[in-house]
Design a protein around this motif. Sequence first.
Motif, PDB file in Angstrom:
ATOM      1  N   GLU A  73       7.502 -12.354  -8.100  1.00 27.77           N
ATOM      2  CA  GLU A  73       7.721 -11.836  -9.449  1.00 27.77           C
ATOM      3  C   GLU A  73       7.206 -10.399  -9.541  1.00 27.77           C
ATOM      4  O   GLU A  73       6.158 -10.076  -8.991  1.00 27.77           O
ATOM      5  N   ILE A  74       7.955  -9.579 -10.245  1.00 31.74           N
ATOM      6  CA  ILE A  74       7.555  -8.191 -10.517  1.00 31.74           C
ATOM      7  C   ILE A  74       7.691  -7.962 -12.014  1.00 31.74           C
ATOM      8  O   ILE A  74       8.701  -8.334 -12.624  1.00 31.74           O
ATOM      9  N   SER A 139      15.483   0.359  -9.203  1.00 32.54           N
ATOM     10  CA  SER A 139      16.666   0.706  -9.989  1.00 32.54           C
ATOM     11  C   SER A 139      17.351  -0.590 -10.401  1.00 32.54           C
ATOM     12  O   SER A 139      16.989  -1.673  -9.931  1.00 32.54           O
ATOM     13  N   LYS A 140      18.334  -0.481 -11.277  1.00 27.58           N
ATOM     14  CA  LYS A 140      19.100  -1.649 -11.703  1.00 27.58           C
ATOM     15  C   LYS A 140      20.565  -1.430 -11.350  1.00 27.58           C
ATOM     16  O   LYS A 140      21.081  -0.319 -11.453  1.00 27.58           O
ATOM     17  N   ASP A 141      21.245  -2.512 -10.955  1.00 26.51           N
ATOM     18  CA  ASP A 141      22.675  -2.417 -10.720  1.00 26.51           C
ATOM     19  C   ASP A 141      23.423  -2.752 -12.010  1.00 26.51           C
ATOM     20  O   ASP A 141      22.803  -3.041 -13.046  1.00 26.51           O
ATOM     21  N   ALA A 142      24.740  -2.731 -11.963  1.00 31.18           N
ATOM     22  CA  ALA A 142      25.565  -2.953 -13.157  1.00 31.18           C
ATOM     23  C   ALA A 142      25.377  -4.347 -13.746  1.00 31.18           C
ATOM     24  O   ALA A 142      25.625  -4.569 -14.937  1.00 31.18           O
ATOM     25  N   ASN A 143      24.936  -5.318 -12.943  1.00 30.37           N
ATOM     26  CA  ASN A 143      24.739  -6.690 -13.413  1.00 30.37           C
ATOM     27  C   ASN A 143      23.346  -6.941 -13.984  1.00 30.37           C
ATOM     28  O   ASN A 143      23.027  -8.074 -14.338  1.00 30.37           O
ATOM     29  N   THR A 145      20.583  -6.605 -12.205  1.00 33.59           N
ATOM     30  CA  THR A 145      19.697  -6.995 -11.113  1.00 33.59           C
ATOM     31  C   THR A 145      18.780  -5.830 -10.776  1.00 33.59           C
ATOM     32  O   THR A 145      19.228  -4.701 -10.657  1.00 33.59           O
ATOM     33  N   LEU A 146      17.481  -6.117 -10.627  1.00 31.02           N
ATOM     34  CA  LEU A 146      16.519  -5.100 -10.209  1.00 31.02           C
ATOM     35  C   LEU A 146      16.592  -4.975  -8.696  1.00 31.02           C
ATOM     36  O   LEU A 146      16.495  -5.969  -7.976  1.00 31.02           O
ATOM     37  N   LEU A 147      16.787  -3.771  -8.217  1.00 26.57           N
ATOM     38  CA  LEU A 147      16.799  -3.496  -6.784  1.00 26.57           C
ATOM     39  C   LEU A 147      15.522  -2.772  -6.431  1.00 26.57           C
ATOM     40  O   LEU A 147      15.166  -1.780  -7.072  1.00 26.57           O
ATOM     41  N   LEU A 148      14.835  -3.268  -5.428  1.00 25.74           N
ATOM     42  CA  LEU A 148      13.628  -2.623  -4.919  1.00 25.74           C
ATOM     43  C   LEU A 148      13.932  -2.153  -3.508  1.00 25.74           C
ATOM     44  O   LEU A 148      14.040  -2.952  -2.581  1.00 25.74           O
ATOM     45  N   THR A 164      15.862  -3.733   1.286  1.00 24.12           N
ATOM     46  CA  THR A 164      16.109  -3.849  -0.152  1.00 24.12           C
ATOM     47  C   THR A 164      15.882  -5.298  -0.572  1.00 24.12           C
ATOM     48  O   THR A 164      16.366  -6.222   0.075  1.00 24.12           O
ATOM     49  N   LEU A 165      15.161  -5.458  -1.673  1.00 32.01           N
ATOM     50  CA  LEU A 165      14.911  -6.770  -2.259  1.00 32.01           C
ATOM     51  C   LEU A 165      15.578  -6.823  -3.632  1.00 32.01           C
ATOM     52  O   LEU A 165      15.605  -5.818  -4.354  1.00 32.01           O
ATOM     53  N   GLU A 166      16.106  -7.989  -3.980  1.00 31.41           N
ATOM     54  CA  GLU A 166      16.761  -8.151  -5.283  1.00 31.41           C
ATOM     55  C   GLU A 166      15.974  -9.097  -6.157  1.00 31.41           C
ATOM     56  O   GLU A 166      15.429 -10.093  -5.691  1.00 31.41           O
ATOM     57  N   TYR A 167      15.955  -8.770  -7.463  1.00 34.92           N
ATOM     58  CA  TYR A 167      15.240  -9.555  -8.454  1.00 34.92           C
ATOM     59  C   TYR A 167      16.117  -9.700  -9.692  1.00 34.92           C
ATOM     60  O   TYR A 167      16.742  -8.733 -10.129  1.00 34.92           O
ATOM     61  N   ARG A 168      16.146 -10.902 -10.264  1.00 32.77           N
ATOM     62  CA  ARG A 168      16.895 -11.138 -11.498  1.00 32.77           C
ATOM     63  C   ARG A 168      15.922 -11.141 -12.670  1.00 32.77           C
ATOM     64  O   ARG A 168      14.748 -11.483 -12.514  1.00 32.77           O
TER      65      ARG A 168
END
Length: 171
Positions: A73-74, A139-143, A145-148, A164-168
Amino acid sequence: MLKRTFCIVLVGCIAALGAGADEVSGLSGTYKSVSERSNDIAQAIDKAVEKMNFIKRPIARGRLSRTNFAYKEIRIELGASEAVITYDTQAPIRMPLSGEAMKWKRADGEVFDVSARIEGGKLVQTYKAEDGVRVNAFSKDANGTLLLNVEVSSEQLPQPVKYTLEYRPAS
């Protein structure tokens, strides 16, 4: 005519600044890991150390593996002049958004210079240690999703570790 042109340019500049601030302030929130859509960190570490000699390679791999893992979690809190980032249940890291470095001690006692700044619509957090640098770019993508995007570099490494790690967003 000159006065009118100046006003139009000024309004355009203010609008552009506001759009950038809104884009980055949209990063504030709590996010949960999406491990199945994230890069394999062990694979990224192996790629970075593969050209090291057989004595240094396992040492570097071990150190990198202990300090590079996916947080579950972030939480990001962005204010006008400060960023606060909390990883899992660790203590929050408070940083001015000016890019000014401050001393920060990790739970294991290692001390870093840590800083944060807004750059190109991303929140960029930098850790500097005696033996290397880690840069986290959020940053965030169009959906939504948090991109690290993580990059770890050191004079000891033949090439940086990148993943790259993805977070919802947490519900």
